[in-house]
Write an enzyme that holds these catalytic residues in place. Structure first.
Site, PDB file in Angstrom:
ATOM      1  N   ASP A   1      -9.120  56.687 -76.734  1.00  0.00           N
ATOM      2  CA  ASP A   1      -8.329  55.525 -76.320  1.00  0.00           C
ATOM      3  C   ASP A   1      -7.775  54.783 -77.531  1.00  0.00           C
ATOM      4  O   ASP A   1      -8.211  55.001 -78.666  1.00  0.00           O
ATOM      5  CB  ASP A   1      -9.236  54.591 -75.493  1.00  0.00           C
ATOM      6  CG  ASP A   1      -8.454  53.798 -74.457  1.00  0.00           C
ATOM      7  OD1 ASP A   1      -7.234  53.673 -74.610  1.00  0.00           O
ATOM      8  OD2 ASP A   1      -9.077  53.310 -73.504  1.00  0.00           O
TER       9      ASP A   1
ATOM     10  N   ASP B   1      -3.234  52.884 -66.581  1.00  0.00           N
ATOM     11  CA  ASP B   1      -4.435  52.196 -66.100  1.00  0.00           C
ATOM     12  C   ASP B   1      -4.282  51.774 -64.642  1.00  0.00           C
ATOM     13  O   ASP B   1      -5.256  51.400 -63.995  1.00  0.00           O
ATOM     14  CB  ASP B   1      -4.717  50.959 -66.955  1.00  0.00           C
ATOM     15  CG  ASP B   1      -5.511  51.331 -68.195  1.00  0.00           C
ATOM     16  OD1 ASP B   1      -5.996  52.467 -68.264  1.00  0.00           O
ATOM     17  OD2 ASP B   1      -5.638  50.476 -69.090  1.00  0.00           O
TER      18      ASP B   1
HETATM   19  C1  GLA Z   1      -8.409  51.360 -71.454  1.00  0.00           C
HETATM   20  C2  GLA Z   1      -8.264  52.687 -70.717  1.00  0.00           C
HETATM   21  C3  GLA Z   1      -9.126  52.678 -69.473  1.00  0.00           C
HETATM   22  C4  GLA Z   1     -10.566  52.460 -69.861  1.00  0.00           C
HETATM   23  C5  GLA Z   1     -10.678  51.166 -70.655  1.00  0.00           C
HETATM   24  C6  GLA Z   1     -12.056  50.997 -71.211  1.00  0.00           C
HETATM   25  O1  GLA Z   1      -7.853  50.334 -70.750  1.00  0.00           O
HETATM   26  O2  GLA Z   1      -6.936  52.924 -70.413  1.00  0.00           O
HETATM   27  O3  GLA Z   1      -8.992  53.876 -68.763  1.00  0.00           O
HETATM   28  O4  GLA Z   1     -11.012  53.551 -70.604  1.00  0.00           O
HETATM   29  O5  GLA Z   1      -9.770  51.118 -71.748  1.00  0.00           O
HETATM   30  O6  GLA Z   1     -12.162  49.839 -71.938  1.00  0.00           O
END
Ligand code: GLA
Length: 722
Positions: free
Chosen positions: A460, A523
């Site tokens: 990420d 997300d």
């Molecule tokens: C980001 C990612 C999510 C998750 C969060 C965790 O927003 O896109 O899928 O992994 O971080 O903090």
């Protein structure tokens, strides 16, 4: 295939030709449908009789593959450079044409592989002591051409690059549109078509990432009877710019490359600078060029080992538990997941340092054993013992002030003395442009991978860059540092599946795809929103790269309620996963998910690696459909999604795309996997040209249970004779 024919260079792909007339800057004589070979093209020599202001300019509609500052170009140009003493006038002139070359290996950047042939144009600017090498590469099975430039300093003084795009194509005057895929966090890649009128239309990203605001994949379409489409993309994950410069008389210039925002890249004597690779294609329609780009990505960008490797169905802990979990909770989830056919367990954020929310621990890539109640090794062993693969989340490019790493190395955070740092999601960017920081990360991540024998890493990156120390080089050097990390780790652990993520889909690009064969698309997991996010993404990228999960209803993000079936129907347009607390679901829903995972496994090869076709839809976005067809056309799945049924308005028939019109198929029309499908056999042409009636997609029960509901139908097709 590239041929030199007297004064021309003919760059042929499967169905197209880019014909260049050799001049001080090669002129684009033709870019379009494939031309036959001739011994010569004398009637296209006339171009050289144009009266030119200077030999390189595009005056009088001359179309070029390169342009630069200080060359009497009264429009946007591809290359800007300034010498150590402030001279910004380049006088690059063609020195040599090299055919039958190998595609250059780019310095620190990934690029497409398995090309067929390459031509390199070498230009020289004697006064500036600059050499530019511009390559064009073709691929046997594709209509895509890859291109880029290398700028060399052959003098004794440094010069500075203020702009160095990867590609320029000029087109005749006409009526054009530009299509970009735009959005933001949670609403990535909505297709946006803009009419190009006189002036410059640009799309760019600025915070160091490629793509939630605007993706580097763009389309340009000439309208009218002799219309055509061009698609282009960049193999790059940082700031980029696409420009469409349209002048009254001279036609359209399309260019793409690194965003020149803040760029001031010093090129020392004997040093050189490679632009990222640009890839582009020509076709009759937007649909065709999108199809070509998806296939190209599948065959020439994705890591070879992963191109056809079936992707496991995941359960991910993020939306499931957020930060609240321990070993018992995780194993209970794993146990349930196994029983209903899930194959990969992904431990998302919150497992390391002392992280219970998003204020701490980034940089401390060792397990929070107090919270977990065990080591990461033990947890992974138990998950593996359940027969599931194990995966883990990391965010290596970041640092929390509240972390062991910050205590030891506060200087590793990207901050500027005297400037108040900006915190985004409470975190700072780690200065990975420093080699010792990258070495530390490779060591830490290797340890996690080896201890847990992980099968999968979700990588990420949740904020952009705002501390612009060394601003002229920072954005590009940062991307090179990201690539160095990925290069080292993917070579060291070739069997680990890396999935890229940047606040969801902020790095959905070809650069990432060279290392990470799939990407977390967004997300936002609300099925209604995902229809459009995935629709935009799949225009430019293959289905096997698009990660898509079934999550809660009501959606945590939009509060829309959607039935489990309809959430599934949208999520199978890509790599299926779940983010749901399975242990809290009623047995009836677990049974339904079992049916879903069995269905997905049966059709996985088609859904992940088949050819994607857009289908019938309504212009007001109330109905949309698509088909995925296996390469051999033996199986296909068509999906229809109704986003709103107006009272009294009958839904259209869905026509299937891409199947063999002469073959007979066994067809199942599935409204709910829990119901018996409507089954019949039909000849392909009836399905393609006639279509399938959908019946009443909305039933009162679903409508009562779900607000702002979508309704879907799945049509599966198996060929029973050819
Ligand atoms: C980001 C990612 C999510 C998750 C969060 C965790 O927003 O896109 O899928 O992994 O971080 O903090």
């Amino acid at each position: 295939m590239v041929k030199r024919i007297n004064n021309f260079v003919k760059i042929d792909t499967k169905n197209t030709t880019l014909l260049l007339r050799i001049d001080s800057i090669p002129e684009i004589v033709h870019y379009g449908k494939k031309l036959s070979d001739a011994d010569d093209y004398p009637f296209w020599e006339y171009g050289k009789n144009y009266t030119m202001v200077s030999s390189a300019s595009d005056y009088c509609g001359r179309k070029c593959i390169l342009s630069f500052s200080g060359d009497a170009n009264n429009r946007e140009t591809m290359l800007h450079a300034v010498s150590f003493d402030g001279n910004g006038s380049l006088r690059l002139r063609l020195k040599e044409v090299k055919v039958g070359m190998n595609k250059p290996i780019l310095n620190g950047m990934p690029s497409s592989y398995d090309c067929e042939d390459t031509v390199i144009f070498v230009y020289e600017d004697v006064a500036f002591s600059m050499i530019v090498e511009q390559y064009f590469s073709t691929f046997t099975d594709s209509d895509v051409i890859a291109t880029g430039i290398r700028v060399k300093n052959v003098g004794t003084q440094e010069f500075y690059l203020r702009r160095a795009f990867s590609m320029q194509l000029d087109f005749d005057n006409g009526d054009y549109s530009a299509t970009a895929f735009v959005g933001n966090w949670m609403r990535e890649r909505k297709m946006k078509k803009t009419d190009i009128s006189v002036g410059c239309t640009t799309f760019s990203s600025f915070l160091g990432h490629s793509s939630n605001v605007v993706n580097p994949f763009v389309l340009c379409t000439k309208k009218g009877k002799k219309g055509f489409s061009i698609a282009s993309n960049l193999v790059y994950s940082g700031n980029h710019k696409e420009l469409f410069d349209c002048s009254v008389h001279h036609g359209l210039r399309v260019a793409t490359g690194i965003n020149d925002f803040m760029l001031n890249y010093k090129i020392a004597p004997n040093a050189s600078f490679d632009t990222p690779e640009a890839v582009f294609t020509y076709g009759d329609t937007e649909e065709n060029v999108c199809f070509t780009m998806r296939s190209f990505t599948q065959e020439h960008i994705l890591r070879k080992d992963w191109v056809q490797k079936p992707r496991a169905i995941a359960i991910n802990t993020w939306e499931t538990f957020l930060f609240q979990f321990d070993k018992a909770k995780l194993l209970e989830l794993c146990d349930t997941a196994k029983r209903i056919g899930i194959e990969l367990f992904v431990l998302d954020d919150g497992w390391f340092g002392h992280r219970d929310d998003d204020t701490t621990s980034l940089g401390d890539w060792f397990a929070n054993e107090k919270k977990l109640g065990c080591t990461i090794e033990d947890l992974a062993k138990e998950i593996h013992a359940h027969g599931l693969q194990f995966g883990i989340w990391i965010e290596p490019e970041m640092i929390s002030e509240d972390s062991e790493l910050y205590k030891t190395h506060p200087d590793w955070a990207m901050t500027i003395e005297g400037v108040t740092p900006l915190y985004v999601r409470n975190q700072l960017v780690l200065d990975i442009t420093k080699k010792e920081v990258r070495d530390y990360l490779v060591k830490q991540i290797s340890q996690v991978i080896e201890e847990s024998q992980t099968d999968y890493i979700k990588w990420d990156c949740n904020r952009g860059i705002s501390e612009l120390k060394n601003s002229g080089v920072l954005f590009h050097d940062y991307v090179l540092a990201v690539y160095d990390l990925f290069d080292r780790l993917t070579k060291k652990y070739p069997n680990v599946l890396f999935e890229s993520c940047a606040s969801g889909g902020n790095r959905f690009d070809l650069g990432m795809l060279c290392y990470t064969p799939q990407i977390w698309t967004s997300d936002c997991t609300d099925a209604r929103s995902r229809v459009f996010i995935q629709e935009g993404t799949i225009k430019g990228y293959p289905l096997s790269t698009v990660s898509a999960h079934v999550a809660y209803s009501p959606s945590h993000h939009t509060f829309n309620k959607t039935s489990l079936q309809d959430r599934f129907a949208v999520a199978i347009q890509g790599v299926l996963g779940y983010e749901l607390n399975l242990t809290a679901l009623p047995q009836s829903e677990l049974d339904e998910i079992s049916l879903q995972t069995s269905f997905y496994k049966k059709w996985r090869n088609t859904l992940q690696f088949g050819d994607f076709y857009e289908g019938d839809g309504s212009s007001d976005d109330k109905f949309i459909s698509w088909s995925v067809v296996s390469k051999d056309k033996a199986s296909a799945v068509t999906t229809g999604v109704c986003l709103q049924q107006d009272y009294g308005v009958k839904l259209p028939k869905i026509r299937v795309s891409g199947i063999d019109e002469n073959a007979t198929y066994k067809v199942n029309v599935i409204r709910k996997l829990t119901d018996v499908p409507e089954s019949f056999t039909a000849k392909g042409d009836l399905l393609v040209n006639g279509g399938v009636y959908l019946g009443d997609l909305y039933d009162m029960k679903t409508l009562n249970e779900n607000s702002n509901s979508i309704a879907s139908v799945l049509i599966t097709m198996e060929r029973i004779n050819a």
